[in-house]
Scaffold this motif. Sequence first.
Motif, PDB file in Angstrom:
ATOM      1  N   UNK A 230       0.812  -1.217   0.000  1.00 54.14           N
ATOM      2  CA  UNK A 230       0.000   0.000   0.000  1.00 54.14           C
ATOM      3  C   UNK A 230       0.851   1.275   0.000  1.00 54.14           C
ATOM      4  N   UNK A 231       2.016   1.211   0.645  1.00 52.19           N
ATOM      5  CA  UNK A 231       2.837   2.424   0.798  1.00 52.19           C
ATOM      6  C   UNK A 231       3.860   2.603  -0.328  1.00 52.19           C
ATOM      7  N   UNK A 232       4.362   1.514  -0.881  1.00 52.26           N
ATOM      8  CA  UNK A 232       5.465   1.622  -1.828  1.00 52.26           C
ATOM      9  C   UNK A 232       5.040   2.404  -3.075  1.00 52.26           C
ATOM     10  N   UNK A 233       5.898   3.335  -3.459  1.00 57.50           N
ATOM     11  CA  UNK A 233       5.697   4.185  -4.635  1.00 57.50           C
ATOM     12  C   UNK A 233       4.489   5.100  -4.513  1.00 57.50           C
TER      13      UNK A 233
ATOM     14  N   UNK B 121       2.335  15.370   4.373  1.00 58.58           N
ATOM     15  CA  UNK B 121       3.308  15.007   5.392  1.00 58.58           C
ATOM     16  C   UNK B 121       3.570  13.501   5.260  1.00 58.58           C
ATOM     17  N   UNK B 122       4.751  13.089   4.808  1.00 58.36           N
ATOM     18  CA  UNK B 122       5.009  11.653   4.595  1.00 58.36           C
ATOM     19  C   UNK B 122       4.897  10.826   5.880  1.00 58.36           C
ATOM     20  N   UNK B 123       5.325  11.392   7.014  1.00 55.35           N
ATOM     21  CA  UNK B 123       5.242  10.662   8.290  1.00 55.35           C
ATOM     22  C   UNK B 123       3.789  10.369   8.648  1.00 55.35           C
ATOM     23  N   UNK B 124       2.911  11.359   8.413  1.00 55.24           N
ATOM     24  CA  UNK B 124       1.482  11.152   8.705  1.00 55.24           C
ATOM     25  C   UNK B 124       0.883  10.120   7.758  1.00 55.24           C
ATOM     26  N   UNK B 125       1.327  10.124   6.502  1.00 59.54           N
ATOM     27  CA  UNK B 125       0.815   9.146   5.537  1.00 59.54           C
ATOM     28  C   UNK B 125       1.203   7.727   5.935  1.00 59.54           C
TER      29      UNK B 125
ATOM     30  N   UNK C 157      11.607   6.485   3.197  1.00 62.99           N
ATOM     31  CA  UNK C 157      12.261   7.690   2.697  1.00 62.99           C
ATOM     32  C   UNK C 157      11.551   8.130   1.428  1.00 62.99           C
ATOM     33  N   UNK C 158      11.696   9.410   1.102  1.00 65.07           N
ATOM     34  CA  UNK C 158      11.055   9.988  -0.075  1.00 65.07           C
ATOM     35  C   UNK C 158      12.122  10.292  -1.122  1.00 65.07           C
ATOM     36  N   UNK C 159      11.937   9.720  -2.296  1.00 65.39           N
ATOM     37  CA  UNK C 159      12.851   9.971  -3.410  1.00 65.39           C
ATOM     38  C   UNK C 159      12.042  10.306  -4.655  1.00 65.39           C
ATOM     39  N   UNK C 160      12.373  11.444  -5.240  1.00 65.07           N
ATOM     40  CA  UNK C 160      11.719  11.894  -6.471  1.00 65.07           C
ATOM     41  C   UNK C 160      10.192  11.912  -6.318  1.00 65.07           C
ATOM     42  N   UNK C 161       9.756  12.393  -5.178  1.00 61.88           N
ATOM     43  CA  UNK C 161       8.323  12.541  -4.949  1.00 61.88           C
ATOM     44  C   UNK C 161       7.585  11.233  -4.709  1.00 61.88           C
ATOM     45  N   UNK C 162       8.317  10.154  -4.485  1.00 59.35           N
ATOM     46  CA  UNK C 162       7.705   8.848  -4.233  1.00 59.35           C
ATOM     47  C   UNK C 162       8.176   8.304  -2.899  1.00 59.35           C
ATOM     48  N   UNK C 163       7.318   7.540  -2.275  1.00 57.15           N
ATOM     49  CA  UNK C 163       7.632   6.957  -0.977  1.00 57.15           C
ATOM     50  C   UNK C 163       8.225   5.566  -1.176  1.00 57.15           C
TER      51      UNK C 163
ATOM     52  N   UNK D 268       0.093   2.357   8.260  1.00 56.12           N
ATOM     53  CA  UNK D 268       0.808   1.319   9.009  1.00 56.12           C
ATOM     54  C   UNK D 268       0.200   1.082  10.384  1.00 56.12           C
ATOM     55  N   UNK D 269      -0.294   2.128  11.033  1.00 57.63           N
ATOM     56  CA  UNK D 269      -0.894   1.957  12.358  1.00 57.63           C
ATOM     57  C   UNK D 269       0.099   1.417  13.363  1.00 57.63           C
ATOM     58  N   UNK D 270      -0.257   0.313  14.036  1.00 56.76           N
ATOM     59  CA  UNK D 270       0.614  -0.234  15.084  1.00 56.76           C
ATOM     60  C   UNK D 270       1.868  -0.894  14.515  1.00 56.76           C
ATOM     61  N   UNK D 271       1.936  -1.065  13.192  1.00 55.80           N
ATOM     62  CA  UNK D 271       3.126  -1.637  12.572  1.00 55.80           C
ATOM     63  C   UNK D 271       4.150  -0.574  12.178  1.00 55.80           C
ATOM     64  N   UNK D 272       3.876   0.674  12.479  1.00 58.98           N
ATOM     65  CA  UNK D 272       4.782   1.757  12.095  1.00 58.98           C
ATOM     66  C   UNK D 272       6.204   1.586  12.637  1.00 58.98           C
TER      67      UNK D 272
END
Length: 513
Positions: free
Chosen positions: A334-337, A345-349, A364-370, A354-358
């Motif tokens: 769900x998170x990749x790319x 805010x990437x941390x909030x996303x 990290x963010x590279x070229x506007x992608x997670x 992720x919830x309890x799995x955070x």
Amino acid sequence: MKTTTRVKKINGHDYLYEITYYYDKETRRTRQKSRYLGKYVDGKPVRVREKAKNPERVYVYGELIPYLNAIRSLELHEILGTHLTEHEARISLTLAIIALTCPDAIYNPGAWFDGTALSRIYPGLKISSQTVSKLLKKLGETGLPMDICRSCISKQESGDSRVYDLMISKRRHSTSVRRQQVNTQFFDQISLYYDWSMSVPAAYFPHPKNLTATRLVKNAVAGMHIFHYRSTTLISGREFNSSMNIYGLIFSGTPFVIPINPDNELVREEIKRRRSELMHPKNLKIFHGETLFVVPISIPVESVQMHGYVCYSPRQDEEERNEYNEDLELILDSLHNTPIYKWTDPAAAVHDIAGRYEPFIQWKVEEGRLHVSIKQKAVSRQLRDGGISVILYGGGDFQWDQCMQWTSEQKEDELFFGTVISSLQIYPHTVDADMIRQGLFFIAYISLMLKRWVERQFESAGLLSVSSVQKIMIDLAKIRLIGLGNDRTVVTGLHSRQHDILECLKWPADFQA
């Protein structure tokens, strides 16, 4: 020649035949011929096929046989009848059976009742959502449940008990969250007392406010005195994280069996020391068909030695690891790319998905992608105690299987109460919903009493060594009661499996109104 009658037993039923003896001239021997007279009922032949070529009605009967025998054996109808009206007693027992056999029937209890053998046992009983609601409200706002519990206890010979600490979710659909992480204001708390000799629920005591762990023992002892027990043993499902609460349990003088978190400082070092021998063959045990490794432990607490068991379940360990791996894979997918915009805010996303799995995910963010990956060391630390549980006891010498049996019963009873309350929680009107919920506790208590009594009978008859409760109930559920008209009924024929079950239990198959 001479004519007599003879009773023949066929598939567990008695049939009457007329036997006529005659002399055969060809063989020069005495022979006999038989003529069917009918089913042997109350000393008289009943021609079933002639009386009822078209059966009047077919009733659900087989799945009720165990609970009807439980009601007779425990004398529940008589006990309820001393505190409730006959109509209320019958509705209470009907609701208890509904909770065990068909919870959805609460939406139309009258229709379900008419299609079961209960309509023959309790003829003329009118049951509807409104009558159910009125009865539950009466039970919830009066002291009748406590009086009935005392009457049930007076029938028992033992003066000893064990008490299960139950926490019932107030939410209709609760999630499986560790209870130490949940605010207790979302739970109803109940002390459920088991009679030591019969090992079935004998009484329950709802607590008006949420109990802290420090008051748990005081309320358990108070309930023991209310129900006139000589002694009690506390079995709690909550994991005690506070060392002070455990100290309080030890010095209270009340025997107890409790689970404790493997990360607790009291047992953490002991688990590390015992980890190498945890899976040694000498510690291999079998509990309810499951493979376990059990190691006894002894830890110093203040001035006393506290005893317990460290248990490792390979099955549970594998299930926990599979659950973590599956959840983490879904989160990574769900998170990749995921595109990260300037206002995002990437941390909030990451936290939202992720919830309890955070804590187990690095990003990290590279070229506007997670871009995300798993923290392997963090996951390994989390799962190092997978499948490990710790049970501590005090005030007595309890064996590992006894502790496991009690703690598993406590979990099952807690789940049973929650399921019954959730299934039957419909209100024709929303006024006094809390009182109706209190009334549902009483119905759940009666249902659990019937359920445990039936399971004890299966166990004592040796049936559980070759089958399971579910398989036995499925076999019995195939038995039907046929109404023939003129207030006559007949039970469908039994196959060998059903006959063997009822023979082992010494329960009659014939319908007893």
